[in-house]
Design an enzyme around this catalytic site. Structure first.
Site, PDB file in Angstrom:
ATOM      1  N   LYS A 190       0.996  -1.197   0.013  1.00 56.19           N
ATOM      2  CA  LYS A 190      -0.104   0.065  -0.010  1.00 56.19           C
ATOM      3  C   LYS A 190       0.682   1.292   0.128  1.00 56.19           C
ATOM      4  CE  LYS A 190      -1.796   2.836   1.774  1.00 56.19           C
ATOM      5  NZ  LYS A 190      -1.607   4.503   1.607  1.00 56.19           N
ATOM      6  N   GLY A 243       6.561   4.885   8.575  1.00 56.01           N
ATOM      7  CA  GLY A 243       5.673   6.069   8.475  1.00 56.01           C
ATOM      8  C   GLY A 243       6.073   6.594   9.984  1.00 56.01           C
ATOM      9  N   SER A 244       4.742   7.211  10.334  1.00 51.89           N
ATOM     10  CA  SER A 244       5.008   8.077  11.498  1.00 51.89           C
ATOM     11  C   SER A 244       4.520   7.231  12.967  1.00 51.89           C
ATOM     12  CB  SER A 244       3.701   9.113  11.421  1.00 51.89           C
ATOM     13  OG  SER A 244       2.427   8.814  11.432  1.00 51.89           O
ATOM     14  N   GLU A 265       9.393   1.050  11.222  1.00 50.83           N
ATOM     15  CA  GLU A 265      10.344   2.002  11.290  1.00 50.83           C
ATOM     16  C   GLU A 265       9.661   3.409  11.211  1.00 50.83           C
ATOM     17  OE1 GLU A 265      13.677  -0.770  10.825  1.00 50.83           O
ATOM     18  OE2 GLU A 265      13.579   1.557  10.679  1.00 50.83           O
ATOM     19  N   CYS A 299      13.791  10.255   7.438  1.00 51.61           N
ATOM     20  CA  CYS A 299      13.372   9.794   8.819  1.00 51.61           C
ATOM     21  C   CYS A 299      14.424   9.937   9.598  1.00 51.61           C
ATOM     22  CB  CYS A 299      12.850   8.282   8.755  1.00 51.61           C
ATOM     23  SG  CYS A 299      14.182   7.414   7.805  1.00 51.61           S
ATOM     24  N   GLU A 399       9.180  15.851  15.625  1.00 51.21           N
ATOM     25  CA  GLU A 399       9.679  15.451  14.162  1.00 51.21           C
ATOM     26  C   GLU A 399       8.842  16.613  13.153  1.00 51.21           C
ATOM     27  OE1 GLU A 399       8.759  11.986  12.009  1.00 51.21           O
ATOM     28  OE2 GLU A 399      10.737  11.926  11.471  1.00 51.21           O
TER      29      GLU A 399
HETATM   30  P1  NAD Z   1       2.152   8.336   7.786  1.00 52.73           P
HETATM   31  O1  NAD Z   1       1.992   7.523   9.177  1.00 52.73           O
HETATM   32  O2  NAD Z   1       1.088   9.313   7.753  1.00 52.73           O
HETATM   33  O3  NAD Z   1       1.767   7.465   6.368  1.00 52.73           O
HETATM   34  C1  NAD Z   1       2.491   6.193   6.020  1.00 52.73           C
HETATM   35  C2  NAD Z   1       1.708   5.319   5.369  1.00 52.73           C
HETATM   36  O4  NAD Z   1       0.828   4.680   6.384  1.00 52.73           O
HETATM   37  C3  NAD Z   1       0.975   5.726   4.240  1.00 52.73           C
HETATM   38  O5  NAD Z   1       1.232   4.841   3.122  1.00 52.73           O
HETATM   39  C4  NAD Z   1      -0.308   6.023   4.657  1.00 52.73           C
HETATM   40  O6  NAD Z   1      -1.292   5.993   3.572  1.00 52.73           O
HETATM   41  C5  NAD Z   1      -0.262   5.025   5.802  1.00 52.73           C
HETATM   42  N1  NAD Z   1      -1.408   4.953   6.762  1.00 52.73           N
HETATM   43  C6  NAD Z   1      -1.859   6.108   7.242  1.00 52.73           C
HETATM   44  N2  NAD Z   1      -2.997   5.832   8.094  1.00 52.73           N
HETATM   45  C7  NAD Z   1      -3.070   4.637   8.294  1.00 52.73           C
HETATM   46  C8  NAD Z   1      -3.950   3.627   9.020  1.00 52.73           C
HETATM   47  N3  NAD Z   1      -4.640   3.999   9.994  1.00 52.73           N
HETATM   48  N4  NAD Z   1      -3.650   2.201   8.876  1.00 52.73           N
HETATM   49  C9  NAD Z   1      -2.802   1.639   7.869  1.00 52.73           C
HETATM   50  N5  NAD Z   1      -1.842   2.761   7.157  1.00 52.73           N
HETATM   51  C10 NAD Z   1      -2.191   4.010   7.395  1.00 52.73           C
HETATM   52  O7  NAD Z   1       3.398   9.015   7.551  1.00 52.73           O
HETATM   53  P2  NAD Z   1       3.964   9.828   6.517  1.00 52.73           P
HETATM   54  O8  NAD Z   1       3.643  11.234   6.874  1.00 52.73           O
HETATM   55  O9  NAD Z   1       3.480   9.400   4.941  1.00 52.73           O
HETATM   56  O10 NAD Z   1       5.479   9.767   6.348  1.00 52.73           O
HETATM   57  C11 NAD Z   1       6.264  10.558   7.294  1.00 52.73           C
HETATM   58  C12 NAD Z   1       6.826   9.610   8.524  1.00 52.73           C
HETATM   59  O11 NAD Z   1       7.478   8.483   8.089  1.00 52.73           O
HETATM   60  C13 NAD Z   1       7.817  10.096   9.209  1.00 52.73           C
HETATM   61  O12 NAD Z   1       7.321  10.286  10.792  1.00 52.73           O
HETATM   62  C14 NAD Z   1       9.097   9.551   8.963  1.00 52.73           C
HETATM   63  O13 NAD Z   1       9.953   9.845  10.170  1.00 52.73           O
HETATM   64  C15 NAD Z   1       8.528   8.464   9.051  1.00 52.73           C
HETATM   65  N6  NAD Z   1       9.628   7.618   8.027  1.00 52.73           N
HETATM   66  C16 NAD Z   1      10.236   6.673   8.788  1.00 52.73           C
HETATM   67  C17 NAD Z   1      11.183   5.866   8.053  1.00 52.73           C
HETATM   68  C18 NAD Z   1      12.207   4.858   8.392  1.00 52.73           C
HETATM   69  O14 NAD Z   1      12.742   4.178   7.947  1.00 52.73           O
HETATM   70  N7  NAD Z   1      12.509   5.012   9.918  1.00 52.73           N
HETATM   71  C19 NAD Z   1      11.476   6.026   6.489  1.00 52.73           C
HETATM   72  C20 NAD Z   1      10.745   6.991   6.017  1.00 52.73           C
HETATM   73  C21 NAD Z   1       9.773   7.977   6.776  1.00 52.73           C
END
Ligand code: NAD
Length: 496
Positions: A190, A243-244, A265, A299, A399
């Site tokens: 996804k 993600g977050s 992650e 990240c 962040e």
């Molecule tokens: P996000 O958590 O909003 O979204 C990440 C993914 O999760 C997207 O595909 C989104 O559609 C999906 N998502 C959102 N709500 C969901 C739910 N309820 N259930 C399942 N999936 C859901 O994060 P973002 O704003 O897209 O990305 C930024 C974040 O990602 C930052 O916090 C960053 O630090 C982190 N990040 C971490 C790494 C790492 O390897 N540690 C790498 C890149 C980004």
């Protein structure tokens, strides 16, 4: 600054129309029939639409992945999978220029960066091609009476759900496709709604390389719909999420039904510590690009720059000069170093934090403004440096995920480590010094999964990286990552 595409540029034909979902080897429309606009962050213009997949589409994809997992794919040998990954490598390399353009158009990163990832992507694919024999068996001696043969084996976990963020999908997808193809799992990915196109094009290329139907599936859509459905689905054995922290909490809850294995992650507020004896000709650009690269949407960004008090003023002045000299603009211009933020929402979020920094008493040394103005349509912001920041301020705790560096003074190593570790995150950290003892002590002392000494952000897929504390768990890259796609079994065989 130019936000326009260079004269004569034509978009790859892939970036047009309404894209589909890949389910069971077929490209199909979302059952909702709806789309989500894919917006060029450099212009704010709609380029095409991705399909708005929802729970029913996710269900179809998971079923397809399960059928594939239980079908012929299971009989592929490590050698077959290695050949497949090497073919995938060649197809991806042959089409890399198009993939780089798509990524630049979709999430804004400059071509300098997206094209520059070619060698790294090549290494990633070759690394996973070398991991197809990871499911090793052992026959250790046992202590059982009579004649027993005991075997310890490893087997693929099954269907993996991959949830990818928008800040670098062309990279992030390989942390799922790579190990899944290496060990014989199947996957439903996804992508993020703000940047799905490079994953969709990669999925086409994987089909071209011979990935069997149903082994790789892609369902685009919103997180709260398609993402949530994937995390909840009881036909999924493992979730790889990047993600977050907030979304990770949802995923932990959603995955409880069938107790999925999880790899998380998450974000960071990583410390980058500059000692007075550091070579500032390296430390300034290194620490600056540790924050500004990919417009701060990284990240591991080293956003809290701790600088020893004796050199603080010189350091801030040099950071200011460096940030002012960066070339910002449309990522399609090969000279551009810093592209736009991915979306209006992220731009607004970063501008909010800039306002908070000022109100809480930090001194804006450079940047902080939107560039091009709202009329230009793109989501550009100046690289920003705050001085006189304290570790308690909001900009030093949360962040921001944008090009905003906070410079915080420290007195000695003990002080630096105390401040560096005063954060709920533990993803990464850096230290700049000419003193070997300082380098070792600080590298040991920072509570984070990945530490850089006199460099920042380098990453070898065969070494990998990971986080601790609230930055998540599960290693990415290296053998440990592949192990996460396997489960262990013991076989006790009575020979009498
Ligand atoms: P996000 O958590 O909003 O979204 C990440 C993914 O999760 C997207 O595909 C989104 O559609 C999906 N998502 C959102 N709500 C969901 C739910 N309820 N259930 C399942 N999936 C859901 O994060 P973002 O704003 O897209 O990305 C930024 C974040 O990602 C930052 O916090 C960053 O630090 C982190 N990040 C971490 C790494 C790492 O390897 N540690 C790498 C890149 C980004």
């Amino acid at each position: 600054m130019s936000t326009a595409a260079p004269a004569g540029f034509t978009r790859p034909s892939f970036v047009s129309g309404q894209k589909k979902l890949l389910i069971g080897g077929r490209w199909v429309e979302a059952l909702s029939g709806q789309g989500i606009d894919a917006i060029d962050p450099a212009t704010g213009q709609v380029m095409c639409a991705i399909a708005r997949g929802e729970a029913a589409d996710v269900d179809a994809a998971v079923r397809a992945a399960r059928r594939a997992f239980e079908g012929d794919w299971r009989r592929w040998t490590p050698h077959d999978r290695r050949k497949l990954l090497l073919r995938a490598h060649d197809v991806i390399m042959d089409n890399f220029e198009e993939l780089a353009l798509i990524e630049t158009l979709d999430m804004g990163a400059p071509l300098l960066r997206t094209r520059g990832l070619k060698e790294w992507t090549s290494q990633v694919l070759q690394f996973y091609a070398g991991q197809t024999g990871a499911a090793v068996s052992e026959a250790p001696p046992n202590n059982l009476p009579g004649h027993f043969l005991t075997l310890k084996q490893k087997a693929p976990v099954g269907v993996v759900g991959g949830i990818v963020p928008w800040n670098g999908p062309a990279i992030g997808q390989w942390w799922i496709f790579g190990p899944a193809l290496a060990v014989g799992c199947t996957a439903v990915v996804k992508p993020a709604e703000d940047a799905s196109l490079s994953i969709l094009r990669t999925a086409e290329l994987l089909q071209e390389a011979g990935v069997p139907d149903g082994v790789i599936n892609v369902v685009t859509g919103y997180g709260a719909e398609a993402g949530q459905a994937l995390a909840e689905h009881e036909g999924v054995d493992r979730i790889s999420f990047t993600g977050s922290v907030g979304t990770a909490r949802n995923i932990v809850h959603a995955s409880a039904g069938n107790l999925k294995r999880l790899q998380l992650e998450l974000g960071g507020k990583s410390p980058d510590i500059v000692f007075a004896d550091a070579d500032l000709d390296k430390a300034v650009p290194g620490a600056a690009m540790g924050v500004f690269t990919n417009t701060g949407q990284v990240c591991v960004a080293g956003t809290r720059i701790f600088v020893q008090r004796a050199i603080k003023d010189e350091f801030v002045e040099r950071m200011r000069a460096f940030a002012s000299g960066l070339r910002i603009g449309n990522g399609l211009d090969p000279q551009t170093q810093i592209g736009p933020m991915v979306s209006q929402r992220q731009l607004d979020r970063v501008l909010d934090y800039v306002g908070i920094g000022g109100r809480e008493g930090a001194r804006l040394a450079v940047g902080g403004n939107r560039l091009g103005g709202a009329h230009a349509g793109g989501f550009f912001i100046e690289p920003t440096v705050f001085a006189e920041v304290t570790n308690e301020m909001t900009i030093a705790r949360e962040e921001i995920f944008g090009p905003v560096a906070s410079v915080i003074a420290f007195d000695d190593m003990e002080d630096a480590l105390r401040l560096a570790n005063d954060t709920p995150y533990g993803l990464a950290g850096g230290v700049w010094t000419r003193d070997l003892s300082t380098a070792h002590k600080v590298a040991q002392g920072i509570e984070a999964g990945t530490i850089w000494v006199n460099c920042y952000g380098v990453l070898d897929p065969s070494i990998g990286f990971g986080g601790t504390k609230m930055s998540g768990f599960g290693w990415k890259g290296a053998r440990e990552h592949v192990e996460g796609f396997l489960y262990q079994k013991a076989i006790y065989m009575n020979l009498d």
